[in-house]
Write an enzyme that holds these catalytic residues in place. Structure first.
Site, PDB file in Angstrom:
ATOM      1  N   PHE A   1       0.825  -1.208   0.000  1.00  0.00           N
ATOM      2  CA  PHE A   1       0.000   0.000   0.000  1.00  0.00           C
ATOM      3  C   PHE A   1       0.869   1.273   0.000  1.00  0.00           C
ATOM      4  O   PHE A   1       0.865   2.045  -0.972  1.00  0.00           O
ATOM      5  CB  PHE A   1      -0.945  -0.089   1.210  1.00  0.00           C
TER       6      PHE A   1
ATOM      7  N   ASN B   1       7.981  -9.565  -2.042  1.00  0.00           N
ATOM      8  CA  ASN B   1       7.642 -10.989  -2.207  1.00  0.00           C
ATOM      9  C   ASN B   1       6.141 -11.200  -2.381  1.00  0.00           C
ATOM     10  O   ASN B   1       5.672 -12.332  -2.415  1.00  0.00           O
ATOM     11  CB  ASN B   1       8.146 -11.819  -1.011  1.00  0.00           C
TER      12      ASN B   1
ATOM     13  N   LEU C   1      20.762  -9.928  -0.214  1.00  0.00           N
ATOM     14  CA  LEU C   1      20.488  -8.997  -1.312  1.00  0.00           C
ATOM     15  C   LEU C   1      21.770  -8.720  -2.093  1.00  0.00           C
ATOM     16  O   LEU C   1      22.031  -7.584  -2.501  1.00  0.00           O
ATOM     17  CB  LEU C   1      19.882  -7.711  -0.748  1.00  0.00           C
TER      18      LEU C   1
ATOM     19  N   TYR D   1       5.249  -8.191  15.892  1.00  0.00           N
ATOM     20  CA  TYR D   1       5.391  -6.963  15.097  1.00  0.00           C
ATOM     21  C   TYR D   1       6.077  -5.872  15.923  1.00  0.00           C
ATOM     22  O   TYR D   1       7.085  -5.294  15.500  1.00  0.00           O
ATOM     23  CB  TYR D   1       4.001  -6.516  14.666  1.00  0.00           C
TER      24      TYR D   1
ATOM     25  N   THR E   1      -1.954   4.917   8.696  1.00  0.00           N
ATOM     26  CA  THR E   1      -2.035   5.559   7.389  1.00  0.00           C
ATOM     27  C   THR E   1      -3.059   4.806   6.540  1.00  0.00           C
ATOM     28  O   THR E   1      -3.204   3.591   6.686  1.00  0.00           O
ATOM     29  CB  THR E   1      -0.651   5.542   6.730  1.00  0.00           C
TER      30      THR E   1
END
Ligand code: NAD
Ligand code: UDP
Length: 381
Positions: free
Chosen positions: A12, A33, A62, A146, A176
């Site tokens: 988002f 992903n 990475l 989280y 948000t």
């Protein structure tokens, strides 16, 4: 000119960030992903020759990325429904993902911004929350994967800065909302709009007296970009959010008004550890970045409703029941399938992609194994 890497760029917030960076003339590599993000969010960016999508998990090294000037690390499900579904995976994404991102920053010399969260304050005892507040968080609750994952990521950022002089920024993002949220996201704004548009009851948890402060997505993205480009004095955590506080019941009323819905209110039990009040103190951002949100809730909701109205047919139902470890309806791809499925979806939604690839100039900053001339890379390494 190096590229800007946006991990979680198909989500988002990430999709708006990629678009805003492209609008500023940047070269953008979007890594995702597709756990909670969607190719539909970034399809309109694919024709831009300065845009590259790489389907990859941030938990994997990475090492294929080079020539990166800035990194925004947004990779992590943000909805409680989704991050609680597989809490160990959420912790891994936050901790291992942060280490991989920071190692990339260390190797390339890129400046790196972490999308942290107001959840680091937990269920706060002081109000509004300023950056100096240390928070009231439990390491055992359903939100801990989280909250503690994001706190650990902040610590990693701080220590990479201290030990290796990595140039860090940390945005503590408050609630948000806006277009590109998935209908099955499970967060309150998308749930209420989905329910209102389909005439289903609007599910208020508890009595709806708990508060949040809702920031429209383009305001947040402007703040993220300003923070990234601020000087080294902004290596400290910085709140970004809208200081206008709203109860969840008031939000339901705003949504009913914005949609003209005749949905009734349905009161369900308040989930465990649901924070009672939340409002950012944004004086640090205002003073140092000249930033404050400008979009009022009714205006932002109207734009969001418009988006959901035009995408409703493609969207699954609102997600109201947190589950644990099982499949999530509306989640796009499982771990093992996401690369192939993502490629398939991209081909289906964007049949011109092969031509786009062959016409595309090689963007800076990406050396993925299949991506020499591609702007759509599906890497599984
Ligand atoms: P989102 O779920 O829409 O986006 C997260 C994106 O990260 C998705 O595209 C998802 O597929 C991707 N992702 C998840 N795990 C990944 C992994 N292991 N590897 C690669 N990609 C992965 O959520 P959002 O609202 O866009 O949030 C973006 C970031 O901002 C998150 O880090 C979130 O914690 C943070 N944040 C958001 C809010 C908010 O209200 N939107 C508030 C606080 C913090
Ligand atoms: N909420 C609700 N109904 C829903 C979804 C959420 O009443 O269908 C409430 C939730 O209990 C919380 C607030 O809305 O108090 C914000 O929830 P969200 O999941 O959007 O984000 P949070 O700020 O809790 O992470």
């Amino acid at each position: 000119m190096g590229s800007i890497l946006v991990s979680g760029g198909a989500g988002f917030v990430g999709s708006f960030l990629c678009e805003a960076l492209l609008d500023r003339g940047e070269h953008v590599v979007c890594l995702d992903n597709l756990q909670t993000g969607s190719l539909g969010n970034i399809l309109h960016l694919v024709p831009n020759e300065r845009f590259l999508f790489s389907a990859q998990d941030v938990e994997l090294p990475l090492s294929a990325f080079n020539d990166i000037e800035q990194i925004y690390n947004l990779a992590c499900p943000a909805s409680p429904v989704h991050y609680q579904n597989d809490p160990i995976r959420t912790l891994r994404t936050n901790v291992i993902g942060a280490i991989n991102i920071l190692e990339l920053a260390r190797r390339t010399g890129a400046r790196v911004l972490q999308a942290s969260t107001s959840e680091v304050y937990g269920d706060p005892e002081i109000h509004p929350q300023s950056e100096g507040y240390r928070g009231s968080v439990t390491s055992f609750g359903p939100r801990a994967c989280y909250d503690e994952g994001k706190r650990a990521a902040e610590t990693l950022f701080h220590d990479y800065c201290k030990m290796y002089d990595v140039d860090i920024r940390i945005a503590r993002i408050f609630n948000t909302y806006g277009p590109n949220m998935a209908g099955s996201d499970g967060r309150v704004v998308s749930n209420f709009i989905m329910q209102a548009l389909s005439g289903q009851p609007i599910t208020i948890y508890g009595e709806g007296k708990q508060t949040r402060s809702f920031c429209y997505v383009t305001d947040l993205v402007e703040g993220l970009i300003r923070l990234m480009n601020a000087g080294p004095h902004m290596r400290q955590p910085c709140n970004l959010g809208n200081p206008t506080e709203t109860t969840i019941r008031e939000l339901a009323e705003h949504v009913i008004e914005a949609t003209g819905s005749s949905s009734e209110l349905q009161f369900l039990p308040l989930p465990q550890d649901d924070p009672i009040r939340r409002r950012p103190d944004i004086s640090l951002a205002f003073k140092n970045l000249g930033w404050q949100p400008t979009t009022h809730l009714p205006e932002g909701l109207a734009r969001t409703v418009e988006y959901f109205e035009s995408h409703q047919q493609q969207r699954p139902r609102a997600m109201t029941q947190p589950s644990r470890g099982g499949p999530i309806v509306g989640r796009l791809f499982t771990d093992s399938l996401h690369v192939a499925a993502g490629e398939q979806q991209m081909r289906r939604l964007h049949p011109d992609s092969a031509q786009l690839r062959s016409n595309g100039r090689k963007p800076n900053g990406h050396a993925g194994k299949d991506a020499d001339s591609d702007r759509i890379g599906f890497n599984s390494n």
